[in-house]
Design a protein around this motif. Sequence first.
Motif, PDB file in Angstrom:
ATOM      1  N   ASP A  27       0.857  -1.187   0.000  1.00 60.65           N
ATOM      2  CA  ASP A  27       0.000   0.000   0.000  1.00 60.65           C
ATOM      3  C   ASP A  27       0.893   1.238   0.000  1.00 60.65           C
ATOM      4  O   ASP A  27       1.236   1.776   1.055  1.00 60.65           O
ATOM      5  N   LEU A  28       1.288   1.679  -1.183  1.00 66.97           N
ATOM      6  CA  LEU A  28       2.248   2.771  -1.300  1.00 66.97           C
ATOM      7  C   LEU A  28       1.785   4.067  -0.631  1.00 66.97           C
ATOM      8  O   LEU A  28       2.572   4.699   0.075  1.00 66.97           O
ATOM      9  N   PRO A  29       0.529   4.513  -0.807  1.00 60.26           N
ATOM     10  CA  PRO A  29       0.111   5.735  -0.110  1.00 60.26           C
ATOM     11  C   PRO A  29       0.278   5.621   1.416  1.00 60.26           C
ATOM     12  O   PRO A  29       0.694   6.583   2.067  1.00 60.26           O
ATOM     13  N   ALA A  30      -0.018   4.468   1.984  1.00 60.79           N
ATOM     14  CA  ALA A  30       0.144   4.286   3.424  1.00 60.79           C
ATOM     15  C   ALA A  30       1.622   4.220   3.819  1.00 60.79           C
ATOM     16  O   ALA A  30       2.000   4.674   4.901  1.00 60.79           O
ATOM     17  N   ILE A  31       2.469   3.662   2.953  1.00 56.29           N
ATOM     18  CA  ILE A  31       3.915   3.634   3.221  1.00 56.29           C
ATOM     19  C   ILE A  31       4.444   5.062   3.307  1.00 56.29           C
ATOM     20  O   ILE A  31       5.257   5.382   4.179  1.00 56.29           O
ATOM     21  N   LEU A  32       3.995   5.923   2.436  1.00 54.97           N
ATOM     22  CA  LEU A  32       4.488   7.299   2.359  1.00 54.97           C
ATOM     23  C   LEU A  32       3.830   8.245   3.354  1.00 54.97           C
ATOM     24  O   LEU A  32       4.354   9.331   3.606  1.00 54.97           O
ATOM     25  N   HIS A  34       3.480   8.989   6.477  1.00 53.30           N
ATOM     26  CA  HIS A  34       4.066   9.668   7.641  1.00 53.30           C
ATOM     27  C   HIS A  34       5.504  10.112   7.402  1.00 53.30           C
ATOM     28  O   HIS A  34       6.253  10.325   8.350  1.00 53.30           O
ATOM     29  N   HIS A  35       5.881  10.253   6.136  1.00 53.86           N
ATOM     30  CA  HIS A  35       7.234  10.702   5.791  1.00 53.86           C
ATOM     31  C   HIS A  35       7.222  12.181   5.430  1.00 53.86           C
ATOM     32  O   HIS A  35       6.280  12.676   4.812  1.00 53.86           O
ATOM     33  N   GLU A  36       8.312  12.863   5.784  1.00 52.29           N
ATOM     34  CA  GLU A  36       8.490  14.260   5.410  1.00 52.29           C
ATOM     35  C   GLU A  36       8.782  14.355   3.913  1.00 52.29           C
ATOM     36  O   GLU A  36       9.400  13.447   3.341  1.00 52.29           O
ATOM     37  N   ARG A  37       8.378  15.419   3.294  1.00 54.08           N
ATOM     38  CA  ARG A  37       8.625  15.615   1.860  1.00 54.08           C
ATOM     39  C   ARG A  37      10.124  15.669   1.564  1.00 54.08           C
ATOM     40  O   ARG A  37      10.563  15.254   0.508  1.00 54.08           O
ATOM     41  N   ASP A  38      10.920  16.189   2.507  1.00 58.31           N
ATOM     42  CA  ASP A  38      12.360  16.328   2.294  1.00 58.31           C
ATOM     43  C   ASP A  38      13.160  15.228   2.986  1.00 58.31           C
ATOM     44  O   ASP A  38      14.340  15.381   3.269  1.00 58.31           O
ATOM     45  N   MET A  39      12.527  14.099   3.213  1.00 59.99           N
ATOM     46  CA  MET A  39      13.189  12.993   3.919  1.00 59.99           C
ATOM     47  C   MET A  39      14.401  12.486   3.146  1.00 59.99           C
ATOM     48  O   MET A  39      14.538  12.725   1.951  1.00 59.99           O
ATOM     49  N   ARG A  51      16.901  11.367  -1.745  1.00 63.10           N
ATOM     50  CA  ARG A  51      16.440  12.586  -1.072  1.00 63.10           C
ATOM     51  C   ARG A  51      15.069  12.962  -1.612  1.00 63.10           C
ATOM     52  O   ARG A  51      14.888  13.055  -2.813  1.00 63.10           O
ATOM     53  N   GLY A  52      14.146  13.167  -0.704  1.00 64.85           N
ATOM     54  CA  GLY A  52      12.819  13.617  -1.072  1.00 64.85           C
ATOM     55  C   GLY A  52      11.837  12.474  -1.225  1.00 64.85           C
ATOM     56  O   GLY A  52      12.206  11.341  -1.524  1.00 64.85           O
ATOM     57  N   ILE A  53      10.578  12.793  -1.011  1.00 63.64           N
ATOM     58  CA  ILE A  53       9.531  11.778  -1.002  1.00 63.64           C
ATOM     59  C   ILE A  53       9.352  11.132  -2.376  1.00 63.64           C
ATOM     60  O   ILE A  53       9.048   9.934  -2.463  1.00 63.64           O
ATOM     61  N   GLU A  54       9.566  11.883  -3.463  1.00 63.02           N
ATOM     62  CA  GLU A  54       9.415  11.299  -4.794  1.00 63.02           C
ATOM     63  C   GLU A  54      10.477  10.232  -5.042  1.00 63.02           C
ATOM     64  O   GLU A  54      10.179   9.152  -5.570  1.00 63.02           O
ATOM     65  N   TRP A  60      10.484   1.789  -3.935  1.00 64.33           N
ATOM     66  CA  TRP A  60       9.626   0.647  -3.588  1.00 64.33           C
ATOM     67  C   TRP A  60       9.381  -0.291  -4.762  1.00 64.33           C
ATOM     68  O   TRP A  60       9.075  -1.461  -4.567  1.00 64.33           O
ATOM     69  N   ASP A  61       9.505   0.193  -5.982  1.00 68.92           N
ATOM     70  CA  ASP A  61       9.317  -0.677  -7.152  1.00 68.92           C
ATOM     71  C   ASP A  61      10.242  -1.889  -7.097  1.00 68.92           C
ATOM     72  O   ASP A  61       9.826  -3.010  -7.387  1.00 68.92           O
ATOM     73  N   LEU A  62      11.498  -1.666  -6.730  1.00 66.85           N
ATOM     74  CA  LEU A  62      12.461  -2.757  -6.672  1.00 66.85           C
ATOM     75  C   LEU A  62      12.060  -3.790  -5.615  1.00 66.85           C
ATOM     76  O   LEU A  62      12.035  -4.993  -5.902  1.00 66.85           O
ATOM     77  N   LEU A  63      11.723  -3.357  -4.415  1.00 65.17           N
ATOM     78  CA  LEU A  63      11.330  -4.318  -3.381  1.00 65.17           C
ATOM     79  C   LEU A  63      10.090  -5.093  -3.813  1.00 65.17           C
ATOM     80  O   LEU A  63      10.025  -6.314  -3.645  1.00 65.17           O
ATOM     81  N   PHE A  64       9.124  -4.409  -4.376  1.00 65.15           N
ATOM     82  CA  PHE A  64       7.871  -5.068  -4.729  1.00 65.15           C
ATOM     83  C   PHE A  64       8.037  -6.089  -5.849  1.00 65.15           C
ATOM     84  O   PHE A  64       7.187  -6.962  -6.013  1.00 65.15           O
ATOM     85  N   ARG A  65       9.119  -6.016  -6.614  1.00 63.49           N
ATOM     86  CA  ARG A  65       9.394  -7.046  -7.623  1.00 63.49           C
ATOM     87  C   ARG A  65       9.702  -8.391  -6.976  1.00 63.49           C
ATOM     88  O   ARG A  65       9.445  -9.431  -7.563  1.00 63.49           O
ATOM     89  N   TYR A  66      10.284  -8.359  -5.792  1.00 61.12           N
ATOM     90  CA  TYR A  66      10.729  -9.583  -5.118  1.00 61.12           C
ATOM     91  C   TYR A  66       9.895  -9.933  -3.899  1.00 61.12           C
ATOM     92  O   TYR A  66       9.869 -11.080  -3.482  1.00 61.12           O
ATOM     93  N   HIS A  67       9.248  -8.976  -3.331  1.00 61.76           N
ATOM     94  CA  HIS A  67       8.458  -9.148  -2.104  1.00 61.76           C
ATOM     95  C   HIS A  67       6.983  -9.197  -2.492  1.00 61.76           C
ATOM     96  O   HIS A  67       6.431  -8.224  -2.984  1.00 61.76           O
ATOM     97  N   LYS A  68       6.370 -10.348  -2.309  1.00 61.25           N
ATOM     98  CA  LYS A  68       4.965 -10.517  -2.687  1.00 61.25           C
ATOM     99  C   LYS A  68       4.047  -9.969  -1.588  1.00 61.25           C
ATOM    100  O   LYS A  68       4.390 -10.037  -0.406  1.00 61.25           O
TER     101      LYS A  68
END
Length: 137
Positions: A27-32, A34-39, A51-54, A60-68
Motif C-alpha cells: 500500500d504505497l500511499p500508506a507507506i508514504l 508519515h514521511h516528510e517531503r524532504d526525507m 532525497r525527497g519523497i518522490e 519501492w518498485d524494486l522491493l515489490f518485484r521480489y516481495h509478494k
Amino acid sequence: MPEQAKAEEARIKALLEGWADAVRRHDLPAILAHHERDMVMFDLPPPLQCRGIEAYEQTWDLLFRYHKPGTAFDFRELAVTAGADVAFAVAIMWCGSDSSSNPIDKDGFLFRLTVGLRKVDGDWRIAHEHHSLPATD
C-alpha cells in the motif's frame, strides 16, 4: 521514564508497525503517509542515498518485484527513544517468505533499520530512514 515519553514512544511504535503493515500490503500511499517531503533514506541497494519523497517512492518498485503482498516484513526488535520534538527508533527486521528465525534462510533475510523522526504540528513524521546489512568478508 515519564509517562509522556512512554506515550510518545508508544505512538511511534504504532506508526512504525503501521508502516510495516503497509509494506506487507504493498500500500504505497500508506507507506508514504508519515514521511516528510524532504526525507532522506540510505537503503540496501543503490543509490547511496535518496532525497525527497518522490525519490523514496520510486525505491519501492524494486522491493515489490521480489516481495509478494502478504510476505513477511516484520519487526524482531524495536526500541524507540522520544524527546519533545525529535525521536529515533532502532530495529531488527525480517523480510522474507515467512517469519522464519533462521537468518540464513534463502527465502528471506534479517536487516537493521534506523529511523529518525520529528514532531510536526503534533504528529510524528519520518525524516530519515536507514536500512543496512552487516558487512561480510
